[in-house]
Design a protein around this motif. Structure first.
Motif, PDB file in Angstrom:
ATOM      1  N   LYS A 141       0.833  -1.205   0.000  1.00 55.73           N
ATOM      2  CA  LYS A 141       0.000   0.000   0.000  1.00 55.73           C
ATOM      3  C   LYS A 141       0.867   1.255   0.000  1.00 55.73           C
ATOM      4  N   LEU A 142       1.995   1.227   0.703  1.00 58.60           N
ATOM      5  CA  LEU A 142       2.879   2.391   0.681  1.00 58.60           C
ATOM      6  C   LEU A 142       3.430   2.622  -0.721  1.00 58.60           C
ATOM      7  N   CYS A 143       3.779   1.539  -1.423  1.00 64.26           N
ATOM      8  CA  CYS A 143       4.209   1.685  -2.821  1.00 64.26           C
ATOM      9  C   CYS A 143       3.080   2.279  -3.658  1.00 64.26           C
ATOM     10  N   PRO A 178     -17.184  14.041  -1.696  1.00 68.06           N
ATOM     11  CA  PRO A 178     -16.041  13.610  -0.885  1.00 68.06           C
ATOM     12  C   PRO A 178     -15.445  12.289  -1.373  1.00 68.06           C
ATOM     13  N   ARG A 179     -14.149  12.316  -1.614  1.00 67.87           N
ATOM     14  CA  ARG A 179     -13.441  11.117  -2.057  1.00 67.87           C
ATOM     15  C   ARG A 179     -12.255  10.784  -1.159  1.00 67.87           C
ATOM     16  N   GLY A 180     -11.815  11.738  -0.382  1.00 68.04           N
ATOM     17  CA  GLY A 180     -10.657  11.521   0.483  1.00 68.04           C
ATOM     18  C   GLY A 180     -10.028  12.854   0.830  1.00 68.04           C
ATOM     19  N   ARG A 181      -9.570  12.981   2.067  1.00 70.38           N
ATOM     20  CA  ARG A 181      -9.018  14.248   2.518  1.00 70.38           C
ATOM     21  C   ARG A 181      -7.532  14.357   2.173  1.00 70.38           C
ATOM     22  N   ILE A 182      -7.091  15.578   1.926  1.00 68.00           N
ATOM     23  CA  ILE A 182      -5.674  15.838   1.693  1.00 68.00           C
ATOM     24  C   ILE A 182      -4.859  15.382   2.907  1.00 68.00           C
ATOM     25  N   ALA A 183      -5.374  15.602   4.112  1.00 66.32           N
ATOM     26  CA  ALA A 183      -4.642  15.213   5.319  1.00 66.32           C
ATOM     27  C   ALA A 183      -4.403  13.716   5.383  1.00 66.32           C
ATOM     28  N   THR A 184      -5.353  12.928   4.896  1.00 69.60           N
ATOM     29  CA  THR A 184      -5.188  11.477   4.923  1.00 69.60           C
ATOM     30  C   THR A 184      -4.079  11.041   3.977  1.00 69.60           C
ATOM     31  N   MET A 185      -4.039  11.624   2.779  1.00 72.78           N
ATOM     32  CA  MET A 185      -2.953  11.296   1.859  1.00 72.78           C
ATOM     33  C   MET A 185      -1.619  11.763   2.412  1.00 72.78           C
ATOM     34  N   ALA A 186      -1.606  12.940   3.043  1.00 71.36           N
ATOM     35  CA  ALA A 186      -0.367  13.426   3.657  1.00 71.36           C
ATOM     36  C   ALA A 186       0.129  12.455   4.721  1.00 71.36           C
ATOM     37  N   LYS A 187      -0.803  11.894   5.474  1.00 70.42           N
ATOM     38  CA  LYS A 187      -0.437  10.898   6.486  1.00 70.42           C
ATOM     39  C   LYS A 187       0.229   9.680   5.864  1.00 70.42           C
ATOM     40  N   ALA A 223       6.986  14.934  -2.940  1.00 72.12           N
ATOM     41  CA  ALA A 223       5.580  14.831  -2.556  1.00 72.12           C
ATOM     42  C   ALA A 223       5.395  15.174  -1.085  1.00 72.12           C
ATOM     43  N   ARG A 224       6.304  14.702  -0.248  1.00 73.38           N
ATOM     44  CA  ARG A 224       6.208  14.997   1.185  1.00 73.38           C
ATOM     45  C   ARG A 224       6.256  16.504   1.422  1.00 73.38           C
ATOM     46  N   THR A 225       7.151  17.188   0.734  1.00 75.64           N
ATOM     47  CA  THR A 225       7.262  18.636   0.880  1.00 75.64           C
ATOM     48  C   THR A 225       5.968  19.329   0.459  1.00 75.64           C
ATOM     49  N   LEU A 226       5.400  18.913  -0.669  1.00 80.68           N
ATOM     50  CA  LEU A 226       4.197  19.563  -1.177  1.00 80.68           C
ATOM     51  C   LEU A 226       2.975  19.286  -0.306  1.00 80.68           C
ATOM     52  N   TYR A 227       2.836  18.057   0.177  1.00 76.79           N
ATOM     53  CA  TYR A 227       1.699  17.772   1.056  1.00 76.79           C
ATOM     54  C   TYR A 227       1.852  18.500   2.389  1.00 76.79           C
ATOM     55  N   ARG A 228       3.083  18.638   2.872  1.00 75.12           N
ATOM     56  CA  ARG A 228       3.285  19.429   4.085  1.00 75.12           C
ATOM     57  C   ARG A 228       2.902  20.885   3.849  1.00 75.12           C
ATOM     58  N   GLN A 229       3.219  21.416   2.660  1.00 78.01           N
ATOM     59  CA  GLN A 229       2.814  22.778   2.328  1.00 78.01           C
ATOM     60  C   GLN A 229       1.297  22.893   2.300  1.00 78.01           C
ATOM     61  N   ALA A 230       0.640  21.887   1.760  1.00 79.92           N
ATOM     62  CA  ALA A 230      -0.820  21.904   1.719  1.00 79.92           C
ATOM     63  C   ALA A 230      -1.397  21.964   3.129  1.00 79.92           C
ATOM     64  N   VAL A 268       1.788   9.571   2.941  1.00 75.72           N
ATOM     65  CA  VAL A 268       3.082   9.983   2.398  1.00 75.72           C
ATOM     66  C   VAL A 268       4.129  10.025   3.514  1.00 75.72           C
ATOM     67  N   GLU A 269       3.740  10.553   4.672  1.00 79.21           N
ATOM     68  CA  GLU A 269       4.670  10.571   5.812  1.00 79.21           C
ATOM     69  C   GLU A 269       5.050   9.156   6.223  1.00 79.21           C
ATOM     70  N   ALA A 270       4.073   8.251   6.232  1.00 76.58           N
ATOM     71  CA  ALA A 270       4.360   6.863   6.613  1.00 76.58           C
ATOM     72  C   ALA A 270       5.341   6.222   5.640  1.00 76.58           C
ATOM     73  N   ALA A 271       5.163   6.484   4.351  1.00 77.00           N
ATOM     74  CA  ALA A 271       6.080   5.931   3.351  1.00 77.00           C
ATOM     75  C   ALA A 271       7.469   6.511   3.523  1.00 77.00           C
TER      76      ALA A 271
END
Length: 291
Positions: free
Chosen positions: A172-174, A232-241, A261-268, A243-246
């Motif tokens: 799933k992380l991949c 609603p399909r999914g929150r940005i925060a959930t994807m950011a989570k 991607a990590r940098t951009l989601y953190r900016q979001a 990405v951080e896990a990966a």
């Protein structure tokens, strides 16, 4: 004589969990449901779905305890709290975790639970959950995955056993590395279209069928170029989570796209976009450009 279908306790009725539970009920598996906000479970309850007052109540008598929760902390709470699922589950109950919580957390929690566990994170989004066409990556003992098949087949069109416990989470992380970057690429393409003077409302249709086409384009493209409130399909925060896990799991490994991607989601998140739907990722580019 055909064996009766396994009974299921389904814990977590969010954007993915609610339609998945509905598919389980439609498949004829005896089902108890629970959600932290009890009114959500009560609203879904019916002849095929019993709303439980606590995870322990839902798990009582269940052959399979299915989890569809936000993160590892939620899984830990729902299982190990005084009224958690393990307080009500029988010794032979199988845990099937659809959540995305990472490899290390899965192995740690499974060891603490001391019972059969299949990690089975899903891909396919809300549309796939509603259609029962999800893709599932499984980690765990082959016999346990076999026991889980009636549940897995009720919600998924494609199930792959990836290896030992935790292999589903690793897969799933991949998957999320690809999806997270694809969504950012779509958002950037929308921003590029604006900069180039295009009528971006025509962009998703123009790209359909070409090499830029993808399930994310089909699910999010139209909403990305619309000012209307997205379904609603999914929150940005959930994807950011995720990405951080990966990034944490791959610390010390050179992963430039994941790092970007990590940098951009953190900016979001810093811009306050965390609660927003993923279709609002183009706002990251607009707000970054204003600063």
């Amino acid at each position: 004589m055909t064996a009766p279908p396994p009974s299921v306790a389904f814990l977590g009725l969010g954007l993915m969990g609610a339609p998945m539970a509905a598919r389980v009920a439609a498949a004829g598996l005896p089902l108890a449901i629970w959600n932290r906000s009890l009114d959500k479970a009560a609203a879904l309850a019916g002849p095929a779905m019993r709303a439980a007052s606590a995870p322990a109540d839902a798990a009582a008598g269940a052959d399979i305890i299915a989890l569809c929760l936000l993160d590892a902390a939620a899984v830990e709470q729902v299982l190990f709290a005084p009224d958690g699922a393990l307080a009500g589950a029988g010794p032979d109950a199988l845990i099937v975790d659809f959540s995305t919580i990472g490899v290390a957390a899965t192995r740690d929690l499974a060891a603490r639970a001391g019972r059969a566990w299949v990690d089975a994170p899903v891909s396919g989004g809300v549309a796939g959950a509603m259609a029962g066409s999800l893709t599932i990556f499984c980690g765990g003992d082959a016999a346990d995955i076999g026991r889980a098949r009636p549940l897995l087949d009720a919600v998924a069109a494609h199930v792959t056993a990836m290896g030992a416990l935790g292999a589903g989470q690793a897969t799933k992380l991949c998957n999320q590395i690809i999806v997270a970057n694809t969504l950012l690429a779509l958002a950037e393409a929308v921003a590029a279209g604006h900069a180039l003077g295009l009528d971006v409302s025509r962009l998703p249709g123009a790209l359909a069928g070409g090499f830029a086409d993808s399930p994310p384009l089909r699910q999010f493209g139209a909403a990305m170029v619309s000012d209307a409130e997205p379904t609603p399909r999914g929150r940005i925060a959930t994807m950011a989570k995720d990405v951080e896990a990966a990034a944490e799991a791959l610390a010390g490994t050179d992963m430039p796209l994941l790092s970007a991607a990590r940098t951009l989601y953190r900016q979001a998140l810093a811009l306050g976009l965390g609660p927003a739907d993923l279709a609002r990722l183009p706002r990251l580019y607009a707000k970054t450009g204003e600063d």
